[in-house]
Design a protein around this motif. Structure first.
Motif, PDB file in Angstrom:
ATOM      1  N   CYS A   1     -18.155 -45.576  36.284  1.00 29.81           N
ATOM      2  CA  CYS A   1     -16.788 -45.140  35.983  1.00 29.81           C
ATOM      3  C   CYS A   1     -15.789 -45.852  36.884  1.00 29.81           C
ATOM      4  O   CYS A   1     -16.043 -46.081  38.067  1.00 29.81           O
TER       5      CYS A   1
ATOM      6  N   GLU B   1      -7.590 -47.945  34.486  1.00 30.29           N
ATOM      7  CA  GLU B   1      -7.789 -48.051  33.048  1.00 30.29           C
ATOM      8  C   GLU B   1      -8.669 -49.260  32.728  1.00 30.29           C
ATOM      9  O   GLU B   1      -8.436 -50.361  33.225  1.00 30.29           O
TER      10      GLU B   1
ATOM     11  N   SER C   1     -13.551 -45.811  31.977  1.00 29.18           N
ATOM     12  CA  SER C   1     -12.668 -45.202  32.967  1.00 29.18           C
ATOM     13  C   SER C   1     -13.029 -43.733  33.158  1.00 29.18           C
ATOM     14  O   SER C   1     -13.643 -43.108  32.288  1.00 29.18           O
ATOM     15  N   GLN C   2     -12.641 -43.196  34.314  1.00 34.83           N
ATOM     16  CA  GLN C   2     -12.926 -41.793  34.598  1.00 34.83           C
ATOM     17  C   GLN C   2     -12.225 -40.883  33.593  1.00 34.83           C
ATOM     18  O   GLN C   2     -12.781 -39.867  33.162  1.00 34.83           O
ATOM     19  N   SER C   3     -11.009 -41.268  33.190  1.00 33.20           N
ATOM     20  CA  SER C   3     -10.277 -40.446  32.224  1.00 33.20           C
ATOM     21  C   SER C   3     -10.974 -40.438  30.868  1.00 33.20           C
ATOM     22  O   SER C   3     -11.057 -39.400  30.200  1.00 33.20           O
ATOM     23  N   ASP C   4     -11.498 -41.601  30.434  1.00 35.94           N
ATOM     24  CA  ASP C   4     -12.236 -41.637  29.172  1.00 35.94           C
ATOM     25  C   ASP C   4     -13.501 -40.781  29.248  1.00 35.94           C
ATOM     26  O   ASP C   4     -13.869 -40.110  28.268  1.00 35.94           O
ATOM     27  N   TYR C   5     -14.139 -40.807  30.405  1.00 37.09           N
ATOM     28  CA  TYR C   5     -15.362 -40.013  30.552  1.00 37.09           C
ATOM     29  C   TYR C   5     -15.063 -38.519  30.447  1.00 37.09           C
ATOM     30  O   TYR C   5     -15.822 -37.764  29.834  1.00 37.09           O
ATOM     31  N   GLU C   6     -13.968 -38.111  31.049  1.00 37.57           N
ATOM     32  CA  GLU C   6     -13.625 -36.690  31.026  1.00 37.57           C
ATOM     33  C   GLU C   6     -13.159 -36.236  29.648  1.00 37.57           C
ATOM     34  O   GLU C   6     -13.404 -35.095  29.252  1.00 37.57           O
ATOM     35  N   GLU C   7     -12.485 -37.119  28.896  1.00 40.52           N
ATOM     36  CA  GLU C   7     -11.944 -36.736  27.590  1.00 40.52           C
ATOM     37  C   GLU C   7     -12.971 -36.842  26.465  1.00 40.52           C
ATOM     38  O   GLU C   7     -13.099 -35.937  25.639  1.00 40.52           O
ATOM     39  N   CYS C   8     -13.691 -37.966  26.397  1.00 46.31           N
ATOM     40  CA  CYS C   8     -14.643 -38.177  25.285  1.00 46.31           C
ATOM     41  C   CYS C   8     -15.851 -38.980  25.749  1.00 46.31           C
ATOM     42  O   CYS C   8     -16.298 -39.896  25.053  1.00 46.31           O
ATOM     43  N   GLY C   9     -16.343 -38.657  26.933  1.00 43.81           N
ATOM     44  CA  GLY C   9     -17.456 -39.401  27.503  1.00 43.81           C
ATOM     45  C   GLY C   9     -18.708 -39.368  26.656  1.00 43.81           C
ATOM     46  O   GLY C   9     -19.395 -40.378  26.485  1.00 43.81           O
TER      47      GLY C   9
ATOM     48  N   GLU D   1     -19.068 -39.008  23.371  1.00 41.64           N
ATOM     49  CA  GLU D   1     -18.939 -39.841  22.171  1.00 41.64           C
ATOM     50  C   GLU D   1     -19.057 -41.323  22.507  1.00 41.64           C
ATOM     51  O   GLU D   1     -19.700 -42.096  21.789  1.00 41.64           O
TER      52      GLU D   1
END
Length: 210
Positions: free
Chosen positions: A148, A152, A165-173, A175
């Motif tokens: 992670c 961005e 990114s860490q944000s992508d992992y938290e939102e839709c990791g 998928e």
């Protein structure tokens, strides 16, 4: 040199002729696995076809000539003004006229290959750097290691590594991991390496990039 250049040009022509029907008929289809193996087959067949030699019998008419002494001689035995046969003189003239051109084309081709190889190495180095800069998540996901980034970055996978990114992992990791697992299971990283080699050897051929 001439043999290599002729092979490369034949390969480029075969690649174009085989890819055009695919682009017109199947490129927009959603049969991903079928299209993948078809494209790999196109690459393999286009590289092999130029090495295939087809021979067939032909009738050759032998033309005889009469020299100054009245003897019958074959075409290749006629003497050129410099004391060489007509065939030898013609071959020598051809070599003198075209050798520089062949050497120049070969040097240009090799320079192009070298430049594109350097570019491919830089791309792979950037991928490896992106993996190393990411923080390992400390877990395995079906054989893949998750990395992670705090900043961005677009999600991608490279062999057994997944970067996001860490944000992508938290939102839709979940998928994203499932999507990248498909690339990992189907060994798409090897496909990318194969395409990198093809694009390096066929750097002048626009169909190689398609």
């Amino acid at each position: 040199m001439a043999t290599i250049l002729i092979y490369i040009l034949k390969w480029a022509l075969c690649l174009a002729l085989l890819y055009i029907p695919f682009a017109l008929l199947l490129r927009r289809e959603t049969f991903a696995t079928f299209n993948r193996w078809l494209l790999i087959g196109i690459i393999a067949v286009s590289a092999i076809l130029p090495t295939v030699t087809v021979t067939y019998p032909v009738e050759v008419e032998i033309v005889k000539f009469i020299d100054a002494t009245g003897n019958t001689v074959a075409d290749g035995e006629m003497q050129a003004p410099q004391g060489k046969t007509v065939v030898e003189a013609a071959e020598e003239g051809f070599n003198r006229r075209d050798l520089f051109t062949i050497e120049t084309l070969f040097v240009v081709y090799i320079i192009g290959v070298a430049v594109t190889i350097v570019l491919r190495i830089v791309e792979i180095a950037r991928i490896v750097t992106g993996i190393r800069r990411g923080t390992a998540h400390g877990r395995k996901f079906n054989g893949m290691t998750l990395h992670c980034h705090t900043g961005e970055t677009a999600p991608f996978s490279w062999f057994g590594h997944v970067v996001m990114s860490q944000s992508d992992y938290e939102e839709c990791g979940k998928e994203i991991l499932l999507h990248e697992e498909g690339h990992f299971r189907n060994r798409h990283s090897w496909d990318m390496l194969l395409l990198s080699i093809v694009k390096s050897l066929q750097w002048f051929n626009p169909f190689a990039y398609m």
